[in-house]
Write an enzyme that holds these catalytic residues in place. Structure first.
Site, PDB file in Angstrom:
ATOM      1  N   LYS A  51       0.780  -1.223   0.000  1.00  0.00           N
ATOM      2  CA  LYS A  51       0.000   0.000   0.000  1.00  0.00           C
ATOM      3  C   LYS A  51       0.822   1.289   0.000  1.00  0.00           C
ATOM      4  O   LYS A  51       0.352   2.333  -0.438  1.00  0.00           O
ATOM      5  CB  LYS A  51      -0.944   0.002   1.205  1.00  0.00           C
ATOM      6  CG  LYS A  51      -2.193  -0.837   0.969  1.00  0.00           C
ATOM      7  CD  LYS A  51      -3.122  -0.088   0.059  1.00  0.00           C
ATOM      8  CE  LYS A  51      -4.463  -0.760  -0.057  1.00  0.00           C
ATOM      9  NZ  LYS A  51      -5.379   0.016  -0.902  1.00  0.00           N
ATOM     10  N   SER A 305       0.185  -9.980  -1.067  1.00  0.00           N
ATOM     11  CA  SER A 305       0.099  -8.524  -0.964  1.00  0.00           C
ATOM     12  C   SER A 305       0.215  -7.946   0.446  1.00  0.00           C
ATOM     13  O   SER A 305       0.367  -6.735   0.581  1.00  0.00           O
ATOM     14  CB  SER A 305      -1.207  -8.058  -1.604  1.00  0.00           C
ATOM     15  OG  SER A 305      -2.297  -8.824  -1.122  1.00  0.00           O
TER      16      SER A 305
HETATM   17  C1  PLP Z   1      -3.085  -6.976   1.820  1.00  0.00           C
HETATM   18  C2  PLP Z   1      -3.979  -6.390   0.780  1.00  0.00           C
HETATM   19  N1  PLP Z   1      -4.161  -7.071  -0.351  1.00  0.00           N
HETATM   20  C3  PLP Z   1      -4.959  -6.598  -1.333  1.00  0.00           C
HETATM   21  C4  PLP Z   1      -5.637  -5.403  -1.205  1.00  0.00           C
HETATM   22  C5  PLP Z   1      -6.547  -4.938  -2.311  1.00  0.00           C
HETATM   23  O1  PLP Z   1      -6.101  -3.783  -2.958  1.00  0.00           O
HETATM   24  P1  PLP Z   1      -7.091  -2.875  -3.782  1.00  0.00           P
HETATM   25  O2  PLP Z   1      -8.040  -2.231  -2.823  1.00  0.00           O
HETATM   26  O3  PLP Z   1      -6.209  -1.884  -4.457  1.00  0.00           O
HETATM   27  O4  PLP Z   1      -7.813  -3.754  -4.737  1.00  0.00           O
HETATM   28  C6  PLP Z   1      -5.469  -4.650  -0.023  1.00  0.00           C
HETATM   29  C7  PLP Z   1      -6.148  -3.358   0.151  1.00  0.00           C
HETATM   30  O5  PLP Z   1      -5.993  -2.670   1.105  1.00  0.00           O
HETATM   31  C8  PLP Z   1      -4.622  -5.161   0.992  1.00  0.00           C
HETATM   32  O6  PLP Z   1      -4.433  -4.484   2.136  1.00  0.00           O
END
Ligand code: PLP
Length: 503
Positions: A51, A305
């Site tokens: 992020k 992520s």
């Molecule tokens: C760990 C994690 N993965 C994926 C996402 C999804 O991202 P997006 O909202 O840009 O689709 C987030 C969003 O905060 C996140 O914190």
């Protein structure tokens, strides 16, 4: 527009705060699913999620005057930490509005980066609206968590790194979707240079706003979202992220909580790292998609992520990972209370590992058993249930029964045949100090509580099972009570496991 994104991504400023994360081979998972799996390790970023890329790029592109005034964001999660870190590095003011329900741990993490925290509103929407008010009043710049070209471009640097790190063949990249910023950025970059690479979006079954929007051809607002994968619990995707996803995303896959827990376990076994649910979503989706499409010898990438998980949640994840991996099946078996029947039961279980065993007499002629068994593959549970039945027992396969897996296995007390007019409801709600008491307080005094089981799922949300004696003449009042309470709920009054063990 597309070339514009390519340029924005190539010139994005993220490396003052972000690292170029590893694109790492996952040999064990690869061997298990017969494809070459690579993990883009965004969980190793300084704030343990991607992020900060988008947040920093947005702020780095602000005019100096705006930066001087400061930024504002609404978030209780990874975005808050990303904005706080970016602001700290730039030496600018950051105000983060969080719902009053935010756990102290997350508040402290943001404060530790010198951001100002304002607790406002019960839900994210309330905090968001208040942040928009403050933006205008205090002339701050709003840093959107996903629906902003500079934020999208910042996240897009992940796509740029992947192509640079792996110039060889890539068949598909799997990306978790909340509001869609991450996938839009990655897809906008990858599709310009390598349109042959499939971009697959992953959402949870109970928070699939992008999947539904793509299917309907317009942005769909969900009334309810599941809380387990809190990082991706978004009711409405962005306008720009929706536009980009429609243009560039090839396909979608949704997964359930058990599959996410299994992916967290896979990741732990592979790397000894622990992902948060949203962080493991892409890997869970990769596994499901590869199996469904019988993929073999392909090169598949999952963006891992994020890793911001409360330690307490591991208990729940460990409980559920076995089922998600199709390594555990659970059954309710009824056996006659007579000599030799226990032995027959053990023979049917054979050499399988027993993961859980609860036995309770039910009257003088029968006994109920709640049993968990280790299995080797999905689908085996129905065969085992068949074996029990052929062996003369009544057996219900509860492997996919939420009530049984979340509550029943932890409950004692047995059946309550005296509870007339009992309705059984399961609730899920955001956790915070006092939340359970508030829930109990809101129970109308005219209905008797005949059963109650609460389990804290590790800080962020709790799950409750309640039996209430509601006379049939009060059905309307009960529906009004549910609406007023506003928590996600499920009527479990006809659940077979409930009838067997608790009725
Ligand atoms: C760990 C994690 N993965 C994926 C996402 C999804 O991202 P997006 O909202 O840009 O689709 C987030 C969003 O905060 C996140 O914190």
């Amino acid at each position: 527009m597309a070339t514009d994104y390519l340029k924005r991504i190539l010139t994005a400023k993220v490396y003052d705060v972000a690292i170029e994360s590893e694109l790492e081979a996952a040999p064990q998972i690869s061997a298990r699913i017969a494809n070459a799996v690579l993990l883009k390790r965004e969980d190793t970023q300084p704030v343990f999620s991607f992020k900060l890329r988008g947040a920093y790029n947005k702020m780095a592109n602000l005019p100096p005057k705006a930066l001087e005034r400061g930024v504002i964001a609404a978030s209780a999660g990874n975005h808050a930490q990303g904005v706080a870190l970016a602001a700290q590095r730039m030496g600018c003011r950051a105000v983060i509005v969080m719902p009053v329900t935010t756990p102290q741990l997350k508040i402290n993490a943001v404060k530790a980066r010198n951001a100002e925290v304002i607790l406002h509103g019960e839900s994210f929407t309330d905090s968001y609206n208040y942040a928009k008010e403050l933006e205008a009043k205090e002339k701050l710049t709003f840093v959107h968590p996903f629906d902003d070209p500079d934020v999208i471009a910042g996240q897009g640097t992940i796509g740029m790194e992947i192509l640079r790190q792996h110039p060889g063949p890539i068949d598909a990249i799997f990306v978790a979707i909340g509001g869609g910023g991450l996938i839009s950025g990655v897809a906008a970059y990858v599709k310009q240079l390598r349109p042959d690479i499939k971009i697959i979006g992953v959402q949870t079954e109970d928070s699939d706003a992008m999947v539904q929007s793509a299917a309907k051809g317009r942005r769909v607002t969900l009334t309810d979202v599941g809380l387990f994968s809190d990082g991706t619990a978004v009711k409405l995707v962005g306008e720009e992220t929706y536009r980009l996803a429609r243009k560039y995303v090839d396909d979608y896959v949704t997964v359930d909580t058990d599959a996410i827990c299994a992916a967290i376990k896979d990741m732990f076994e592979e790397t000894r790292s622990v992902l948060e649910p949203a962080g493991a979503l892409a890997l869970a989706g990769l596994k499901k998609y590869a199996a469904r499409h019988r993929m073999k010898d392909k090169t598949l990438i999952a963006v891992t992520s994020g890793a911001n998980m409360n330690f307490d949640r591991l208990r729940f994840v460990a409980d559920r990972a076995e089922v998600g991996e199709a390594r555990e099946a659970v059954f309710a078996v009824t056996m006659p209370e007579e000599r030799g029947s226990f032995r027959r039961f053990c023979e049917l279980v054979g050499s399988r590992n027993v993961t859980e065993f609860n036995y309770r007499m039910a009257g003088s002629t029968q006994a109920h058993v709640f049993v968990g068994l280790q299995i080797a593959a999905a689908g085996e549970s129905s065969k085992i249930a068949g074996n029990f039945r052929r062996g003369g027992f009544t057996a219900i396969d509860l492997t996919h029964d939420e009530l049984a897996k979340t509550h029943l296995r932890h409950m004692i007390g047995g059946a309550g045949p005296a509870a007339d007019n009992e309705l059984l409801y399961r609730f899920e709600f955001p956790e915070r100090p006092g939340a359970l008491m508030r829930f109990l307080d809101s129970m109308p005094p005219n209905w008797n509580i005949s059963l109650f089981h609460y389990r804290n799922q590790g800080g962020d949300y709790g799950q409750i099972l309640v039996g209430l004696q509601v006379p049939t003449t009060d059905k309307k009042a009960f529906a009004a009570f549910l609406a007023e309470l506003g928590y996600r709920h499920w009527d479990e009054s006809d659940n077979p496991a409930y009838k067997l063990f608790l009725r």
